[in-house]
Design an enzyme around this catalytic site. Structure first.
Site, short mmCIF file in Angstrom:
data_model
loop_
_atom_site.label_atom_id
_atom_site.label_comp_id
_atom_site.label_asym_id
_atom_site.label_seq_id
_atom_site.Cartn_x
_atom_site.Cartn_y
_atom_site.Cartn_z
N GLU A 42 0.82 -1.21 0.00
CA GLU A 42 0.00 0.00 0.00
C GLU A 42 0.86 1.26 0.00
O GLU A 42 0.54 2.24 -0.68
CB GLU A 42 -0.96 -0.01 1.19
CG GLU A 42 -1.94 -1.18 1.22
CD GLU A 42 -2.77 -1.33 -0.06
OE1 GLU A 42 -2.96 -0.32 -0.78
OE2 GLU A 42 -3.22 -2.45 -0.35
N CYS A 54 6.04 -10.29 -7.52
CA CYS A 54 6.51 -9.02 -6.97
C CYS A 54 5.63 -8.58 -5.83
O CYS A 54 4.44 -8.92 -5.77
CB CYS A 54 6.49 -7.98 -8.11
SG CYS A 54 6.87 -6.27 -7.64
#
Length: 309
Positions: free
Chosen positions: A215, A230
């Site tokens: 985030e 990833c």
């Protein structure tokens, strides 16, 4: 919704961008690094890229994107719990962020007053547990945003949802608004009525570090990654989220390095050390970062000797 096509080697190299004209440390960091990374797998039914059409964001696109810049006035990352949590857990989250966003200051804020925020909530029809509307939290959190904040992440142990028609969301961030939120509710097996595992604290911390850095990554302007396995991959469900690594791929690492300006070798070493100190759940990641640091250090040594000759 078109079927997602896994990018091949040429497409991945194109996404990384040209290294011509970069300084030697940057160039060496991104040369011949495919052995350390896994191309993103084809999505299974129900996975993020099976349900969401995303073209990805290459390095050149990131360079011209409109995202908040790190400045001398706004260069601190903040972590703010919205519910009561163990101090050791929160401090560990800060420690990991300091290594992940190497070079930036990361500070822990006092608990935000959730009850004073105007946040929509509901009872989830599948779990019977309370959920909070994540986009309301992003708006309400702005009143707590310090003047020197590059970005701030809020932490919840209750569940979140992004809009009425969605079942839940792990986290949500405003790409330009500097606020984000994540919940570790669904990473705790007791949330689903399962027995508490003996390594619960490590399990929750590991999952929290994954979602938190994901985030924060969005708040640095990084979109979901479609090139490699990833930290910036999208996740539709728990199984998919659990397979996402805690490190970023070369394309996303180059974006992050551009945004912050850290020394890549120093960052690899810092993350190897932090992961080693966090216990068994982080052990493989400590080894991975250590191998990356060792390989990059060797490249620097070779170049130094070549220069002398």
């Amino acid at each position: 919704l078109g079927k997602f096509v896994v990018p091949g080697p040429d497409a991945r190299m194109k996404a990384l961008g040209s290294l011509a004209g970069t300084n030697i440390k940057i160039r060496k960091a991104f040369e011949e690094m495919e052995e350390f990374y896994t191309p993103i797998p084809a999505p299974a039914p129900g996975d993020w890229l099976a349900d969401h059409s995303e073209d990805g964001q290459n390095f050149e696109q990131y360079k011209t994107a409109k995202y908040n810049l790190v400045t001398t006035a706004k260069n601190v990352l903040y972590v703010m719990p919205l519910q009561k949590m163990e101090k050791d857990f929160l401090e560990a989250c800060v420690t990991f962020c300091k290594a992940f966003y190497y070079g930036l200051e990361v500070k822990l804020l006092e608990k935000g007053n959730l009850s004073s925020m105007k946040i929509t909530s509901r009872t989830n029809e599948h779990t019977g547990k309370i959920q909070y509307l994540a986009k309301d939290i992003l708006l309400q959190a702005k009143k707590y945003l310090p003047a020197d904040a590059y970005a701030m992440i809020c932490i919840m142990h209750d569940d979140l949802y992004p809009r009425e028609e969605w079942n839940y969301v792990f986290g949500l961030a405003d790409l330009t608004g500097r606020t984000g939120v994540f919940s570790f509710a669904r990473y705790n097996p007791t949330f689903f009525g399962e027995p508490e595992p003996p390594n619960l604290s490590q399990l929750v911390l590991y999952s929290a570090c994954k979602v938190m850095t994901h985030e924060f990554g969005h708040m640095f302007g990084l979109k979901h990654c479609v090139y490699y396995s990833c930290a910036m991959n999208g996740s539709n469900h728990m199984e998919e989220a659990s397979t996402r690594p805690i490190y970023e791929c070369p394309v996303c690492l180059r974006k992050l390095q551009l945004a912050i300006g850290f020394d890549i070798l120093e960052r690899f070493n810092a993350l190897a050390k932090v992961c080693a100190g966090f216990g068994e759940k982080f052990a493989e990641d400590s080894k991975w970062y250590g191998k990356r640091a060792l390989a990059l250090s060797a490249k620097y040594e070779i170049k130094k000797h070549q220069t002398i000759i």
